[in-house]
Each structure stands twice: as C-alpha cells, then as structure tokens.
Write a protein that holds these residues in place. Sequence first.
Motif, PDB file in Angstrom:
ATOM      1  N   GLN A   1      29.445  48.435 -34.261  1.00 50.39           N
ATOM      2  CA  GLN A   1      29.834  48.465 -35.656  1.00 50.39           C
ATOM      3  C   GLN A   1      30.940  48.863 -36.045  1.00 50.39           C
ATOM      4  OE1 GLN A   1      26.823  48.749 -38.290  1.00 50.39           O
ATOM      5  NE2 GLN A   1      25.499  47.667 -37.105  1.00 50.39           N
ATOM      6  N   ASP A   2      31.510  49.900 -35.271  1.00 49.06           N
ATOM      7  CA  ASP A   2      32.863  50.425 -35.755  1.00 49.06           C
ATOM      8  C   ASP A   2      33.908  50.594 -34.659  1.00 49.06           C
ATOM      9  OD1 ASP A   2      35.137  52.034 -37.009  1.00 49.06           O
ATOM     10  OD2 ASP A   2      33.796  53.764 -36.838  1.00 49.06           O
ATOM     11  N   PRO A   3      34.646  49.644 -34.343  1.00 49.37           N
ATOM     12  CA  PRO A   3      35.606  49.660 -33.206  1.00 49.37           C
ATOM     13  C   PRO A   3      36.599  50.503 -33.499  1.00 49.37           C
ATOM     14  CG  PRO A   3      36.040  47.772 -34.520  1.00 49.37           C
ATOM     15  CD  PRO A   3      34.793  48.188 -35.356  1.00 49.37           C
ATOM     16  N   GLY A   4      36.900  51.079 -34.891  1.00 53.65           N
ATOM     17  CA  GLY A   4      38.193  51.876 -34.980  1.00 53.65           C
ATOM     18  C   GLY A   4      39.545  50.989 -34.968  1.00 53.65           C
ATOM     19  N   THR A   5      40.207  51.633 -34.362  1.00 54.20           N
ATOM     20  CA  THR A   5      41.807  51.006 -34.155  1.00 54.20           C
ATOM     21  C   THR A   5      41.715  49.922 -32.926  1.00 54.20           C
ATOM     22  OG1 THR A   5      42.855  52.904 -35.052  1.00 54.20           O
ATOM     23  CG2 THR A   5      44.207  51.253 -33.660  1.00 54.20           C
ATOM     24  N   ARG A   6      41.898  48.719 -33.199  1.00 57.48           N
ATOM     25  CA  ARG A   6      41.719  47.914 -31.806  1.00 57.48           C
ATOM     26  C   ARG A   6      43.345  47.537 -31.446  1.00 57.48           C
ATOM     27  NH1 ARG A   6      37.807  44.001 -31.601  1.00 57.48           N
ATOM     28  NH2 ARG A   6      39.633  42.282 -31.377  1.00 57.48           N
ATOM     29  N   ILE A   7      43.335  47.723 -30.239  1.00 65.03           N
ATOM     30  CA  ILE A   7      44.651  47.511 -29.361  1.00 65.03           C
ATOM     31  C   ILE A   7      44.376  46.187 -28.587  1.00 65.03           C
ATOM     32  CG2 ILE A   7      46.116  48.481 -27.652  1.00 65.03           C
ATOM     33  CD1 ILE A   7      45.736  50.399 -30.124  1.00 65.03           C
ATOM     34  N   THR A   8      45.236  45.154 -29.097  1.00 62.35           N
ATOM     35  CA  THR A   8      44.967  43.879 -28.475  1.00 62.35           C
ATOM     36  C   THR A   8      46.439  43.805 -27.699  1.00 62.35           C
ATOM     37  OG1 THR A   8      45.792  42.813 -30.363  1.00 62.35           O
ATOM     38  CG2 THR A   8      43.335  42.875 -30.069  1.00 62.35           C
ATOM     39  N   GLY A   9      46.349  42.561 -27.163  1.00 66.52           N
ATOM     40  CA  GLY A   9      47.806  42.440 -26.434  1.00 66.52           C
ATOM     41  C   GLY A   9      47.769  41.159 -25.481  1.00 66.52           C
ATOM     42  N   GLN A  10      48.960  40.950 -24.772  1.00 63.95           N
ATOM     43  CA  GLN A  10      49.367  39.955 -23.881  1.00 63.95           C
ATOM     44  C   GLN A  10      50.017  40.582 -22.614  1.00 63.95           C
ATOM     45  OE1 GLN A  10      51.127  36.381 -24.793  1.00 63.95           O
ATOM     46  NE2 GLN A  10      50.522  35.346 -23.192  1.00 63.95           N
ATOM     47  N   LEU A  11      49.199  40.292 -21.595  1.00 66.61           N
ATOM     48  CA  LEU A  11      50.073  40.808 -20.232  1.00 66.61           C
ATOM     49  C   LEU A  11      50.824  39.594 -19.740  1.00 66.61           C
ATOM     50  CD1 LEU A  11      49.978  43.141 -18.189  1.00 66.61           C
ATOM     51  CD2 LEU A  11      48.019  41.969 -17.039  1.00 66.61           C
ATOM     52  N   HIS A  12      52.274  39.629 -19.716  1.00 68.85           N
ATOM     53  CA  HIS A  12      53.077  38.466 -19.658  1.00 68.85           C
ATOM     54  C   HIS A  12      53.354  38.723 -17.858  1.00 68.85           C
ATOM     55  CE1 HIS A  12      54.116  37.612 -23.548  1.00 68.85           C
ATOM     56  NE2 HIS A  12      54.000  38.675 -23.931  1.00 68.85           N
ATOM     57  N   ARG A  13      53.478  39.521 -17.310  1.00 66.46           N
ATOM     58  CA  ARG A  13      53.881  39.532 -16.060  1.00 66.46           C
ATOM     59  C   ARG A  13      53.317  40.870 -15.346  1.00 66.46           C
ATOM     60  NH1 ARG A  13      59.126  36.764 -14.100  1.00 66.46           N
ATOM     61  NH2 ARG A  13      59.341  35.364 -15.579  1.00 66.46           N
ATOM     62  N   PHE A  14      52.691  40.473 -14.203  1.00 68.99           N
ATOM     63  CA  PHE A  14      52.133  41.358 -13.415  1.00 68.99           C
ATOM     64  C   PHE A  14      51.979  40.881 -11.909  1.00 68.99           C
ATOM     65  CE2 PHE A  14      48.243  43.546 -11.778  1.00 68.99           C
ATOM     66  CZ  PHE A  14      48.533  44.985 -12.386  1.00 68.99           C
ATOM     67  N   GLY A  15      53.137  41.156 -11.359  1.00 65.40           N
ATOM     68  CA  GLY A  15      53.308  40.594 -10.032  1.00 65.40           C
ATOM     69  C   GLY A  15      54.793  41.279  -9.372  1.00 65.40           C
ATOM     70  N   LEU A  16      55.140  40.703  -8.391  1.00 66.36           N
ATOM     71  CA  LEU A  16      56.464  40.742  -7.667  1.00 66.36           C
ATOM     72  C   LEU A  16      57.579  40.025  -8.237  1.00 66.36           C
ATOM     73  CD1 LEU A  16      57.750  42.280  -5.269  1.00 66.36           C
ATOM     74  CD2 LEU A  16      57.205  40.271  -3.710  1.00 66.36           C
ATOM     75  N   ASP A  17      58.686  40.718  -8.240  1.00 68.37           N
ATOM     76  CA  ASP A  17      60.044  40.331  -8.575  1.00 68.37           C
ATOM     77  C   ASP A  17      60.714  40.230  -7.574  1.00 68.37           C
ATOM     78  OD1 ASP A  17      62.609  39.460  -9.250  1.00 68.37           O
ATOM     79  OD2 ASP A  17      62.591  40.601 -11.029  1.00 68.37           O
ATOM     80  N   PRO A  18      60.759  39.024  -6.410  1.00 69.92           N
ATOM     81  CA  PRO A  18      61.390  39.268  -5.342  1.00 69.92           C
ATOM     82  C   PRO A  18      62.943  39.265  -5.314  1.00 69.92           C
ATOM     83  CG  PRO A  18      60.803  36.938  -5.855  1.00 69.92           C
ATOM     84  CD  PRO A  18      60.262  37.766  -6.949  1.00 69.92           C
TER      85      PRO A  18
END
Length: 192
Positions: free
Chosen positions: A115-132
Amino acid sequence: MPIRLALPAAALLALAGCFGGGAPSQLLTLTPSQSRPAASPQSAGQGAAITVVDPTVPQALRTTRIPVYVSDTTIQYLEDAAWVENPGVLFGRLLGETIAVRTGRVVLDARQYSQDPGTRITGQLHRFGLDPARMEAVVVYDATMPRGAGIVTNRFEARVPVAEATPAAVAPALNQAANQAAEQVAAWVGGG
C-alpha cells in the motif's frame, strides 16, 4: 529409477543451452560492503519507508554477461564471465541494502510493498562493465526521487582500477565500484 536420472540430465542440458554449449564454471554476484544485522526489526510510519525499484538498463546490460566498453560505439563482452542475474537486479538489491545500512531507514523492494511505498528511488544503470582504455571497472547510475513538490535526479559514477581483463580481476572491481556508487546514492538520499 531411470526416470529420476532422466529429469536431472534434461535440466542440465537445458542449462548448458543457456550458456552456448557449456555452463560457466562459476557465476558472479554483488555483495554489499556492509549489511544490516540479523534480528534487528525496524518499522516505518506512513510515507517514511524507501522503495528501491530495480534500475532500467540499456540493451547491453539486459544479459548476464559483462560488457567491455571498447569505444563509444563498440561493446564486446568479457570472455568466461557471467552474472548470476541481470546486473540491474543485482545493483538494485545492493542499492537497497546500502541505503538501509547508511540511512537507518526501512527500505523495501518494489515487489514487497502493498500500500505505502514511501519514497520511491528509480533510475537507470547506464554502464556496468570494463573500460579497457583506462583499465577500470565502471558503474554509472542516474537516480531519481521525489523531493518537495517535484522530483530530483542525480548521476553517480564510480571507477575502480583493474589489473587485467579477466573475470577474476574484473568481478571484484565491479563489486567495489557498485558499492561506491551505492554509497554515493545513499548519502544523497539521506541528505534529502
């Protein structure tokens, strides 16, 4: 008896098919640098909880493979490395645990609240890997939450040096970078 053996064999063949002919020798996951202690109940009043929604991810992260950002327009995947789940789900869970530890607030998973989610944190994970090019594990996450009568957003980035482009070196560095990004988000959430 032969029927019992046939079912596990069929399951193993199905699993092997998910990984292109052979199951990986190990699956990788994220672990929080700090966790809430067991048997420490918490409660939250109306609107006081925080709900962390799993971040959306670009197509390059809709897989259990680890991307290698070769250039701005080219992505490859690290050989012999696979997450146990999609990195968006893993990072969302880590983010929730980190916010709970750092802020002391009740944090819910988006699938938990009724019923009550309170404050919702949403977002987008743009990068999650290796920068060679820089030999760094990189995590880039844009977070959004309501504040006052509107919403606010912020970009968080963490980079951790990697000795070599192998799963044994990249996975711990990505875990460390994910924790650093999650701690930045928790400080931002706690400050608001």
